[in-house]
Design an enzyme around this catalytic site. Structure first.
Site, short mmCIF file in Angstrom:
data_model
loop_
_atom_site.label_atom_id
_atom_site.label_comp_id
_atom_site.label_asym_id
_atom_site.label_seq_id
_atom_site.Cartn_x
_atom_site.Cartn_y
_atom_site.Cartn_z
CG HIS A 190 31.50 0.19 28.05
ND1 HIS A 190 31.68 1.52 28.34
CD2 HIS A 190 30.35 0.11 27.31
CE1 HIS A 190 30.68 2.23 27.83
NE2 HIS A 190 29.87 1.41 27.19
CD GLU A 200 27.21 -0.64 26.86
OE1 GLU A 200 27.41 -0.12 25.75
OE2 GLU A 200 27.04 0.01 27.91
CG HIS A 235 28.77 1.07 22.53
ND1 HIS A 235 29.35 1.39 23.75
CD2 HIS A 235 29.69 1.35 21.57
CE1 HIS A 235 30.57 1.86 23.53
NE2 HIS A 235 30.80 1.84 22.22
CD GLU A 264 24.63 2.79 22.23
OE1 GLU A 264 24.36 1.76 22.90
OE2 GLU A 264 25.41 3.68 22.62
#
Length: 329
Positions: A118, A155, A210, A292
């Site tokens: 992101h 995040e 992430h 993640e």
């Protein structure tokens, strides 16, 4: 006590305390021998000099076979003290010992691309990141805003912080490190561009960082591996194997470094998940995985993700996994 010179006599000629073998008693004998000794020494010195020169020309004994004076000095240093230590027995190099060779950085010549998921400014550019891009199997949005903790720690902030820590660790190992974004662009990049950055860099490994946004109670990390995809612009067949190898060591070292467990909601406890719907993996032509790191929507995981100490451990685990993978590749 003082005296006028080296040949003055402190005793009188009839002094009862004059030693029987006083300096004066030796002078006649020395004066008779002085000339023959001088002649003998004059004859010996040139011969000794010639012998020394011949010795040096042949390399000298104990030179270690390198035929040079430095080798002879090194041999003498080794005999006088333990190799690599000073005569005092400490850990400092001795003055006669050769300096230790500098260890080669284990990742020198390797290229690692870190993909911080992101972008902190994506939420200001929703129209741009909603644009659809081709990921081979289908079309998907350019990027998303990502998730956040209940307290608002995003995040995108998390991934960029861990990426910076990981970059520092890898650079210390000698790697060339590239980031797909460093908070230096208004949004994105899109998922297809993220894949191209790793491909263009001919990266030896790419890790996309992430954090998940699942339901409370879902905890732990998982590593996402690319599926074998051959459709449209995507062809992962050549990188599925090495990507799996990267994912396995990354998961193992991440768990050990952070003390956290694999996901309790995906991956059947292995910490490994294979997906075919992520453009960043589908379009990659180099070994690449996603990690993640935890679930931001679970309060216990969030407490870890918001801790700088824990994020450093996360970066350390990733670094160790990448080093392990690249050593074996």
């Amino acid at each position: 006590m003082s005296y006028s010179g080296p040949h003055s006599d402190p005793f009188g000629p009839s002094d009862p305390y004059r030693p029987s073998d006083s300096f004066d008693s030796d002078r006649p004998r020395r004066s008779r021998l002085r000339r023959p000794l001088t002649v003998a020494l004059a004859a010996l010195v040139p011969g000794a000099l010639l012998g020394w020169l011949a010795y040096e020309a042949l390399g000298g004994a104990g030179s270690g076979g390198d035929g040079g004076p430095d080798g002879a000095r090194a041999g003498a240093g080794a005999a006088s003290s333990a190799p690599g230590t000073a005569p005092g027995g400490d850990d400092r190099p001795g003055t006669l010992s050769a300096p230790p060779s500098r260890a080669t950085a284990p990742l020198r010549g390797k290229v690692v691309v870190i993909d911080p998921g992101h972008n902190p400014a994506n939420f200001r550019h929703t129209a741009e990141i909603d644009r659809q891009v081709d990921i081979g199997t289908n079309h998907k949005e350019c990027d998303t805003t990502g998730t956040s903790t209940n307290s608002g720690y995003t995040e995108a902030e998390f991934t960029l912080d861990v990426a910076h820590r990981l970059r520092t660790l890898l650079q210390r190992q000698g790697a060339t490190v590239k980031l797909t974004q460093d908070g230096d662009r208004p949004f994105g990049p899109c998922v297809d561009e993220r894949a191209r950055i790793g491909n263009t860099a001919h990266a030896d490994a790419v890790v996309s960082i992430h954090a998940d946004g699942s339901a409370a109670g879902n905890r732990g990390f998982h590593v996402i591996l690319p599926a074998a995809v051959h459709a449209g612009a995507a062809d992962t067949r050549a990188v599925v194997g090495p990507s799996k190898d990267l994912g396995k060591v990354l998961a193992s070292d991440f768990a050990r470094s952070t003390g956290t467990s694999p996901s309790n909601y995906v991956g059947d406890g292995t910490g490994l998940v294979t997906r075919r719907d992520l453009g960043g993996l589908n379009l990659s032509t180099v070994p690449k995985v996603f990690i993640e790191c935890g679930n931001m929507r679970d309060s216990k995981d969030a407490a870890l993700l918001t801790s700088g100490v824990w994020r450093q451990k996360a970066a350390q685990g990733m670094s160790e996994g990448i080093v392990s993978f690249l050593h074996g590749s």
